[in-house]
Design a protein around this motif. Structure first.
Motif, PDB file in Angstrom:
ATOM      1  N   ALA A   1       0.830  -1.205   0.000  1.00 54.31           N
ATOM      2  CA  ALA A   1       0.000   0.000   0.000  1.00 54.31           C
ATOM      3  C   ALA A   1       0.866   1.257   0.000  1.00 54.31           C
ATOM      4  CB  ALA A   1      -0.929   0.002   1.213  1.00 54.31           C
ATOM      5  N   CYS A   2       2.001   1.213   0.691  1.00 50.15           N
ATOM      6  CA  CYS A   2       2.929   2.356   0.676  1.00 50.15           C
ATOM      7  C   CYS A   2       3.448   2.607  -0.733  1.00 50.15           C
ATOM      8  CB  CYS A   2       4.103   2.089   1.610  1.00 50.15           C
ATOM      9  SG  CYS A   2       3.669   1.953   3.360  1.00 50.15           S
ATOM     10  N   GLY A   3       3.797   1.527  -1.433  1.00 47.39           N
ATOM     11  CA  GLY A   3       4.260   1.672  -2.812  1.00 47.39           C
ATOM     12  C   GLY A   3       3.179   2.218  -3.720  1.00 47.39           C
ATOM     13  N   LEU A   4       1.955   1.790  -3.522  1.00 46.59           N
ATOM     14  CA  LEU A   4       0.831   2.286  -4.317  1.00 46.59           C
ATOM     15  C   LEU A   4       0.560   3.760  -4.021  1.00 46.59           C
ATOM     16  CD1 LEU A   4      -1.196  -0.939  -3.894  1.00 46.59           C
ATOM     17  CD2 LEU A   4      -1.026   0.183  -6.115  1.00 46.59           C
ATOM     18  N   ALA A   5       0.742   4.172  -2.766  1.00 47.76           N
ATOM     19  CA  ALA A   5       0.530   5.575  -2.399  1.00 47.76           C
ATOM     20  C   ALA A   5       1.457   6.482  -3.185  1.00 47.76           C
ATOM     21  CB  ALA A   5       0.739   5.760  -0.900  1.00 47.76           C
ATOM     22  N   PHE A   6       2.733   6.089  -3.276  1.00 49.47           N
ATOM     23  CA  PHE A   6       3.683   6.940  -3.989  1.00 49.47           C
ATOM     24  C   PHE A   6       3.712   6.659  -5.484  1.00 49.47           C
ATOM     25  CE2 PHE A   6       4.930   8.602   0.011  1.00 49.47           C
ATOM     26  CZ  PHE A   6       5.493   9.834  -0.294  1.00 49.47           C
ATOM     27  N   GLY A   7       2.745   5.878  -5.961  1.00 50.76           N
ATOM     28  CA  GLY A   7       2.447   5.844  -7.382  1.00 50.76           C
ATOM     29  C   GLY A   7       1.509   6.979  -7.746  1.00 50.76           C
ATOM     30  N   VAL A   8       0.833   7.542  -6.740  1.00 47.71           N
ATOM     31  CA  VAL A   8      -0.118   8.644  -6.935  1.00 47.71           C
ATOM     32  C   VAL A   8       0.504  10.000  -6.637  1.00 47.71           C
ATOM     33  CG1 VAL A   8      -2.306   9.647  -6.140  1.00 47.71           C
ATOM     34  CG2 VAL A   8      -2.106   7.164  -6.438  1.00 47.71           C
ATOM     35  N   VAL A   9       1.294  10.074  -5.572  1.00 49.87           N
ATOM     36  CA  VAL A   9       1.844  11.344  -5.076  1.00 49.87           C
ATOM     37  C   VAL A   9       2.567  12.170  -6.144  1.00 49.87           C
ATOM     38  CG1 VAL A   9       3.578  12.333  -3.509  1.00 49.87           C
ATOM     39  CG2 VAL A   9       1.951  10.625  -2.673  1.00 49.87           C
ATOM     40  N   PRO A  10       3.416  11.580  -7.019  1.00 55.06           N
ATOM     41  CA  PRO A  10       4.151  12.415  -7.979  1.00 55.06           C
ATOM     42  C   PRO A  10       3.274  13.194  -8.950  1.00 55.06           C
ATOM     43  CG  PRO A  10       5.150  10.247  -7.797  1.00 55.06           C
ATOM     44  CD  PRO A  10       3.841  10.168  -7.079  1.00 55.06           C
ATOM     45  N   PHE A  11       1.993  12.835  -9.058  1.00 55.92           N
ATOM     46  CA  PHE A  11       1.115  13.493 -10.017  1.00 55.92           C
ATOM     47  C   PHE A  11       0.268  14.603  -9.395  1.00 55.92           C
ATOM     48  CE2 PHE A  11       1.945   9.217 -11.571  1.00 55.92           C
ATOM     49  CZ  PHE A  11       2.348   9.477 -12.874  1.00 55.92           C
ATOM     50  N   ILE A  12       0.325  14.747  -8.084  1.00 66.01           N
ATOM     51  CA  ILE A  12      -0.515  15.742  -7.416  1.00 66.01           C
ATOM     52  C   ILE A  12      -0.067  17.152  -7.746  1.00 66.01           C
ATOM     53  CG2 ILE A  12      -1.143  16.674  -5.154  1.00 66.01           C
ATOM     54  CD1 ILE A  12      -1.200  13.792  -4.132  1.00 66.01           C
ATOM     55  N   SER A  13       1.234  17.380  -7.732  1.00 65.56           N
ATOM     56  CA  SER A  13       1.772  18.699  -8.043  1.00 65.56           C
ATOM     57  C   SER A  13       3.127  18.543  -8.698  1.00 65.56           C
ATOM     58  CB  SER A  13       1.916  19.546  -6.768  1.00 65.56           C
ATOM     59  OG  SER A  13       2.601  20.749  -7.033  1.00 65.56           O
ATOM     60  N   ARG A  14       3.393  19.399  -9.673  1.00 66.44           N
ATOM     61  CA  ARG A  14       4.718  19.403 -10.289  1.00 66.44           C
ATOM     62  C   ARG A  14       5.603  20.446  -9.615  1.00 66.44           C
ATOM     63  NH1 ARG A  14       8.950  16.929 -12.034  1.00 66.44           N
ATOM     64  NH2 ARG A  14      10.133  18.049 -13.612  1.00 66.44           N
ATOM     65  N   ARG A  15       5.064  21.614  -9.374  1.00 68.84           N
ATOM     66  CA  ARG A  15       5.858  22.704  -8.803  1.00 68.84           C
ATOM     67  C   ARG A  15       6.225  22.430  -7.346  1.00 68.84           C
ATOM     68  NH1 ARG A  15       4.456  29.217  -9.091  1.00 68.84           N
ATOM     69  NH2 ARG A  15       6.547  29.918  -8.434  1.00 68.84           N
ATOM     70  N   SER A  16       5.332  21.813  -6.601  1.00 68.97           N
ATOM     71  CA  SER A  16       5.548  21.562  -5.171  1.00 68.97           C
ATOM     72  C   SER A  16       5.709  20.080  -4.891  1.00 68.97           C
ATOM     73  CB  SER A  16       4.375  22.132  -4.361  1.00 68.97           C
ATOM     74  OG  SER A  16       4.193  23.497  -4.628  1.00 68.97           O
ATOM     75  N   LEU A  17       6.366  19.372  -5.797  1.00 68.41           N
ATOM     76  CA  LEU A  17       6.537  17.929  -5.651  1.00 68.41           C
ATOM     77  C   LEU A  17       7.191  17.570  -4.323  1.00 68.41           C
ATOM     78  CD1 LEU A  17       6.661  14.978  -6.649  1.00 68.41           C
ATOM     79  CD2 LEU A  17       8.789  15.573  -7.850  1.00 68.41           C
ATOM     80  N   GLY A  18       8.253  18.285  -3.960  1.00 70.22           N
ATOM     81  CA  GLY A  18       8.955  17.973  -2.716  1.00 70.22           C
ATOM     82  C   GLY A  18       8.082  18.178  -1.494  1.00 70.22           C
ATOM     83  N   LEU A  19       7.372  19.302  -1.447  1.00 67.79           N
ATOM     84  CA  LEU A  19       6.555  19.598  -0.268  1.00 67.79           C
ATOM     85  C   LEU A  19       5.364  18.650  -0.162  1.00 67.79           C
ATOM     86  CD1 LEU A  19       6.304  21.275   2.193  1.00 67.79           C
ATOM     87  CD2 LEU A  19       5.182  23.072   0.868  1.00 67.79           C
ATOM     88  N   VAL A  20       4.733  18.304  -1.282  1.00 72.70           N
ATOM     89  CA  VAL A  20       3.632  17.341  -1.242  1.00 72.70           C
ATOM     90  C   VAL A  20       4.156  15.969  -0.795  1.00 72.70           C
ATOM     91  CG1 VAL A  20       1.953  16.071  -2.634  1.00 72.70           C
ATOM     92  CG2 VAL A  20       2.203  18.540  -2.931  1.00 72.70           C
ATOM     93  N   SER A  21       5.342  15.604  -1.266  1.00 70.41           N
ATOM     94  CA  SER A  21       5.953  14.357  -0.804  1.00 70.41           C
ATOM     95  C   SER A  21       6.247  14.432   0.687  1.00 70.41           C
ATOM     96  CB  SER A  21       7.261  14.102  -1.572  1.00 70.41           C
ATOM     97  OG  SER A  21       7.023  13.938  -2.954  1.00 70.41           O
TER      98      SER A  21
END
Length: 511
Positions: free
Chosen positions: A375-395
């Motif tokens: 489930a952790c791996g699946l979560a970070f299959g979604v996270v990179p697409f939430i924001s491009r400019r704030s990728l680090g902060l969303v992560s």
């Protein structure tokens, strides 16, 4: 805007300079479109190996104490409350640290951010050998736990180095092999302890000397990241800013952009009950088997190690499953896969708490570990697409949510003597089921969500979604152009059933 080509090994730079050469096939952002696990090719695969090993070392340091806890608690006269507080401390500091790390990755790059954090948190690992009171035990676990923020740089780095079609598996393997440290330390520390004791040390001296092993590992990994790491496929942040290939962003805009995107808050909550559960289990599982089934220290450590060791395949498997589902069903497949796997993990957690047979408890724990880590791996299959400019902060928000989940879980169920360990595990499973439901609320206009398909509006495109993170003035200066490249490369999230259609670069006033 037409599709941007993907070529093997090189790509034309936006400034017309000669194309850069790479060992792996790359896209228009020079992100790798293939993932070669046993390659060390620079910069993509070298970054991968530096990333997972540095995170692995931090995990070993943070959870080096629990496998030796039956010895440490006798030496320092720790009570159940002391142990519970220290367990909470070990994961609470990283909540704030992960937010800071996310911002640092966005602003100065993952290489400097990660190596600096790991070096700063190394002294407390060595100082563990000198502690002599419950408070000092609490303090070193708290300070060492800050190093878990290296998870954010790990995931940021993978999302910066690999194309959307490979980002799930890259994130999954890097984080999974890093999390493997939580299981490896259950084996490493008891073995080192026994070896030192066999050489003539008393048990109360041997456990102290054993902490030099994780301290050295952490130091070496930090130096490796600093010397051999590279922020992006094209180079380091500082060099790219000097040449004008990358613009220096402001913290206020990065923060505001991340804070207003509700999807990041949902992933933070839900990640709290997959990764957060994993952290909680790492803190209690050895003691649980030692006390409940009257096992010796080494046997309890070996059994507990199997939970974390499952990360070698389970979290990478979750990332692979995310990419596989996306190739067929798009983003909706990623979301459905995450919800199903994490929900099943909750059911297995409840079962583990209700099991009274040692053999069955071991079996259920292993299966549970596979699902919760996938489930952790699946979560970070979604996270990179939430924001491009704030990728680090969303992560960072999402990763911090994992630590918040661990802190809340330990405060509620594993602090003091209010609940037995088995009851605490059962109640934790119920929380997993409840806190996984909000995944259903994540919706992307151009891709849809679990319950609804993509919007029929003409402006529901990848370009519009990601370009909306930039103001009209910034777009006039061309600061969003790399974002448009990412938008083009992420169209695979539409899934096979949706035919690619021409899009425009118009930008709506909101997302």
């Amino acid at each position: 805007m037409g599709s941007l080509s993907i070529e093997h090994g090189d790509n034309v730079n936006s400034d017309g300079a000669p194309p850069r050469k790479f060992a792996l096939a790359v896209d228009s952002e020079n992100k790798a479109t293939e993932f070669r696990l046993f390659s060390f090719a620079a910069p993509h695969m070298r970054t991968f190996h530096l990333s997972w090993f540095s995170f692995f070392s931090c995990f070993v340091s943070t959870f080096a104490a629990p496998p030796l806890l039956p010895i440490i608690r006798d030496n320092l006269n720790l009570t159940s409350t002391d142990i519970g507080n220290a367990g909470i401390a070990s994961v609470s500091g990283a909540v704030f640290a992960r937010l800071v790390m996310g911002s640092a990755c966005d602003l100065v790059g993952p290489r400097l951010a990660s190596s600096s954090l790991i070096l700063i948190t190394t002294p407390p690992v060595f100082f563990t050998a000198c502690i002599n009171s419950p408070f000092s035990y609490f303090l070193v676990r708290f300070l060492t736990g800050f190093s878990l923020a290296s998870f954010v740089s790990c995931q940021f780095w993978m999302s910066s180095m690999f194309n959307p079609t490979k980002v799930g598996v890259a994130n999954g393997v890097a984080a999974g092999w890093g999390n493997l440290g939580g299981g490896a330390t259950q084996l490493i520390m008891p073995l080192v302890f026994e070896l030192i004791k066999h050489m003539g040390s008393t048990k109360f001296t041997a456990w102290r000397i054993a902490f030099f092993i994780p301290g050295v590992m952490q130091t070496v990994s930090a130096l490796g990241v600093m010397i051999l790491g590279q922020d992006l496929p094209d180079g380091n942040y500082r060099d790219l800013m000097e040449t004008g290939e990358k613009t220096k962003d402001s913290f206020s805009r990065v923060f505001a952009n991340a804070a207003k995107n509700y999807r990041g808050w949902i992933t933070a909550l839900c990640y709290g009950y997959c990764f957060g559960v994993e952290l909680a289990i790492d803190n209690v599982i050895a003691e649980y088997f030692y006390d409940r089934f009257d096992l010796n220290l080494r046997t309890a450590g070996i059994i507990a190690a199997s939970f974390g060791m499952a990360n070698i395949v389970s979290r990478p498997g979750g990332g692979f499953l995310s990419d596989f589902l996306a190739a067929r069903f798009g983003m909706r497949g990623r979301l459905w896969g995450w919800w199903i796997v994490q929900t099943l993990g909750g059911v297995l957690c409840i079962w583990l708490g209700k099991t009274s047979s040692l053999s069955l408890a071991i079996f259920v724990m292993i299966v549970f570990s596979v699902f919760v880590q996938a489930a952790c791996g699946l979560a970070f299959g979604v996270v990179p697409f939430i924001s491009r400019r704030s990728l680090g902060l969303v992560s960072g928000m999402t990763g911090g949510g994992g630590n918040v989940g661990a802190v809340i879980t330990q405060l509620l169920f594993f602090k003091g003597t209010r609940y037995t360990k088995e009851d605490g595990i059962t109640y934790m499973g119920i929380m997993i089921l409840c806190c996984t439901l909000p995944i259903m609320l994540i919706y992307f206009p151009m891709w849809g969500g679990m319950l609804f398909g993509p919007s029929s509006k003409e402006d529901a495109t990848e370009e519009n979604y990601y370009a909306a993170e930039w103001s009209a003035e910034e777009k006039a200066r061309g600061l969003h152009l790399n974002t448009i490249k990412f938008a083009e490369n992420s169209k695979g999230e539409r899934g096979r059933r949706r035919r690619l259609a021409p899009t425009t670069d118009a930008t709506p006033s909101h997302v």
